[in-house]
Design an enzyme around this catalytic site. Structure first.
Site, PDB file in Angstrom:
ATOM      1  N   GLY A 257       7.442  -6.885   0.511  1.00 57.29           N
ATOM      2  CA  GLY A 257       8.359  -5.767   0.705  1.00 57.29           C
ATOM      3  C   GLY A 257       9.473  -5.921  -0.316  1.00 57.29           C
ATOM      4  N   ALA A 258       9.812  -4.813  -0.991  1.00 56.49           N
ATOM      5  CA  ALA A 258      10.713  -4.903  -2.142  1.00 56.49           C
ATOM      6  C   ALA A 258      12.052  -5.594  -1.825  1.00 56.49           C
ATOM      7  CB  ALA A 258      10.935  -3.509  -2.713  1.00 56.49           C
TER       8      ALA A 258
ATOM      9  N   ARG B  31       5.915 -10.347  -9.306  1.00 54.53           N
ATOM     10  CA  ARG B  31       5.522  -9.005  -8.870  1.00 54.53           C
ATOM     11  C   ARG B  31       6.336  -7.995  -9.699  1.00 54.53           C
ATOM     12  NH1 ARG B  31       4.299  -7.748  -2.848  1.00 54.53           N
ATOM     13  NH2 ARG B  31       2.718  -6.509  -3.937  1.00 54.53           N
TER      14      ARG B  31
ATOM     15  N   ASP C 285       9.199   0.895  -3.906  1.00 56.35           N
ATOM     16  CA  ASP C 285       9.358  -0.337  -4.684  1.00 56.35           C
ATOM     17  C   ASP C 285      10.212  -0.110  -5.923  1.00 56.35           C
ATOM     18  OD1 ASP C 285       6.800  -0.792  -3.036  1.00 56.35           O
ATOM     19  OD2 ASP C 285       7.471  -2.768  -3.703  1.00 56.35           O
TER      20      ASP C 285
ATOM     21  N   ASN D  87       5.335   3.289  -4.623  1.00 56.73           N
ATOM     22  CA  ASN D  87       5.227   2.636  -3.315  1.00 56.73           C
ATOM     23  C   ASN D  87       3.760   2.225  -3.167  1.00 56.73           C
ATOM     24  OD1 ASN D  87       6.457   1.803  -0.787  1.00 56.73           O
ATOM     25  ND2 ASN D  87       5.257   3.397   0.202  1.00 56.73           N
ATOM     26  N   LYS D  88       3.456   1.589  -2.058  1.00 51.81           N
ATOM     27  CA  LYS D  88       2.098   1.083  -1.805  1.00 51.81           C
ATOM     28  C   LYS D  88       1.042   2.129  -2.121  1.00 51.81           C
ATOM     29  CE  LYS D  88       1.131  -2.193  -0.801  1.00 51.81           C
ATOM     30  NZ  LYS D  88       0.792  -3.183  -1.847  1.00 51.81           N
TER      31      LYS D  88
HETATM   32  O1  MRU Z   1       2.613  -5.170  -1.490  1.00 49.47           O
HETATM   33  P1  MRU Z   1       3.729  -5.063  -0.495  1.00 49.47           P
HETATM   34  O2  MRU Z   1       3.289  -5.329   0.903  1.00 49.47           O
HETATM   35  O3  MRU Z   1       4.926  -5.865  -0.889  1.00 49.47           O
HETATM   36  O4  MRU Z   1       4.159  -3.525  -0.571  1.00 49.47           O
HETATM   37  C1  MRU Z   1       5.261  -3.100   0.167  1.00 49.47           C
HETATM   38  C2  MRU Z   1       5.548  -1.653   0.030  1.00 49.47           C
HETATM   39  O5  MRU Z   1       4.901  -0.928  -0.672  1.00 49.47           O
HETATM   40  C3  MRU Z   1       6.776  -1.164   0.762  1.00 49.47           C
HETATM   41  O6  MRU Z   1       6.606   0.157   1.190  1.00 49.47           O
HETATM   42  C4  MRU Z   1       7.982  -1.229  -0.194  1.00 49.47           C
HETATM   43  O7  MRU Z   1       8.072  -2.496  -0.782  1.00 49.47           O
HETATM   44  C5  MRU Z   1       9.237  -0.934   0.510  1.00 49.47           C
HETATM   45  S1  MRU Z   1       9.684  -2.197   1.657  1.00 49.47           S
HETATM   46  C6  MRU Z   1      11.141  -1.772   2.383  1.00 49.47           C
END
Ligand code: MRU
Length: 360
Positions: A47-48, A91, A238, A248-249
């Protein structure tokens, strides 16, 4: 919230290992920068906002030999920059990582100028970043809760909740806050292939909080939105580019297109540390590509024929035109985003990173 994503304790970073959720609540003590890098890369902490905080503490661990010492400025600066670059490279999409590390380097620069204790200054800055993240989540919750009516259902993708931050999350913060204010809100959570952050993590933390949640296969989002089963969509981010395109994801883009087609308001919730005005638009956002095995051998079990090719981008970019608003700690930002994002960021939080040791 009972869930603690991470904490700094006895000069180590203690994380809740998210690769073990929802089956086991295992804490992992990370005592070296290398362990922090591994945990970020393996999505033990993810998560970012959470990886930004983790990286800030990771830099403290990288430089822990400085503790109580006065390292030579000539080598110290290079050492710090190398450590920050190495953590940031794990990342590439979530800008919060680079943002937090740049803040750490600026704190170091300041400490050099003031002849202050370098390691103590770094540790203090990491704690500040951690605390601010918590406060930003709470403020996002307050602004976002105003968008939710009694009985609303929110569809979300991936996990942008408490587990992705130091506080009550970003996309889930309005849900937690509206529930705290006494409204009945329920959530539809896309399972989020291939690593199932939606079904493993979002469903887990909402259930722990007593908020009704229904997990769906990602492919079911279309029919749910078509049938009017969600009142609004809220996702995290992100990186938000200067024009409002955001990463985002992977799978978020599909949900955004569907929400537009079926007239469901689509919001993105994120702290200002996710806004990157130095990236002009979504095409410039680097997209992390992860191992093909996450797709072909999901959680160790073959899910495709041996040897078949797979492509596994971890994120996608949603164009600004699909976004009704960005829910930030500074309010809900509306189009045109070039203006509202810039105004929200004044004074700029993405100040240029420090370039040289003062007086060097
Ligand atoms: O690969 P991840 O699990 O780190 O991806 C997370 C996401 O895409 C979240 O939606 C994003 O980081 C926002 S978290 C507040």
């Amino acid at each position: 919230m009972a869930l603690e994503t991470l904490r700094w304790e006895d000069d180590a970073l203690v994380i809740l290992d998210q690769t073990e959720l929802p089956f086991r609540k295992t804490e992992k003590r990370l005592a070296t920068a290398e362990e922090v890098r591994e945990a970020i890369g393996a999505l033990r902490v993810r998560g970012a906002p959470a990886i930004g905080v983790a990286a800030a503490y990771g830099l403290c661990l990288e430089l822990r030999l400085w503790r109580g010492k006065s390292p030579a400025p000539s080598t110290a600066w290079e050492e710090a920059r190398r450590g920050a670059d190495s953590l940031a490279s794990v990342r590439p999409t979530a800008v919060n990582l680079r943002w937090a590390l740049d803040r750490m380097l600026r704190a170091l620069e300041d400490a050099f100028t003031k002849d202050a204790d370098l390691w103590a200054s770094l540790e203090a800055e990491a704690r500040r970043i951690h605390e601010e993240d918590r406060a930003m989540c709470a403020a996002i919750g307050r602004h976002g809760a105003a968008l939710l009516q009694e009985g609303d259902t929110v569809l979300t993708h991936c996990n942008a909740g408490a587990l992705a931050t130091s506080g009550i999350g970003t996309a889930l913060a309005p849900v937690y806050e509206a529930a705290r204010q006494g409204r009945k809100i329920s959530v539809i959570s896309d399972e989020t292939r291939p690593l199932l952050q939606g079904s493993r993590l979002t469903a887990f933390e909402l259930r722990e909080a007593g908020i009704p949640v229904t997990v769906i296969c990602d492919a079911a989002a279309a029919s749910m939105l078509a049938a009017g089963r969600a009142d609004l969509v809220i996702v995290g981010a992100d990186r938000i580019a200067a024009n409002g395109d955001f990463a985002n994801k992977v799978g978020t883009l599909g949900v955004a297109v569907l929400a537009k087609e079926y007239g469901v308001p689509f919001y993105c919730a994120a702290p200002s540390s996710t806004i990157d005005l130095t990236t002009p638009n979504g095409a410039e956002i680097p997209i992390e590509e992860r191992a093909a095995e996450e797709v072909t051998r999901g959680f160790g079990r073959p899910t495709a024929p041996d040897g078949v090719a797979a492509f596994n981008p971890a994120f996608d970019v949603t164009p600004a035109k699909f976004v009704a608003g960005f829910i930030t700690e500074r309010g809900v930002l509306r189009p045109p985003f070039e203006d509202s994002l810039r105004r929200a960021l004044r004074p700029a939080t993405h100040a240029p990173p420090p370039l040289a040791l003062p007086g060097k």
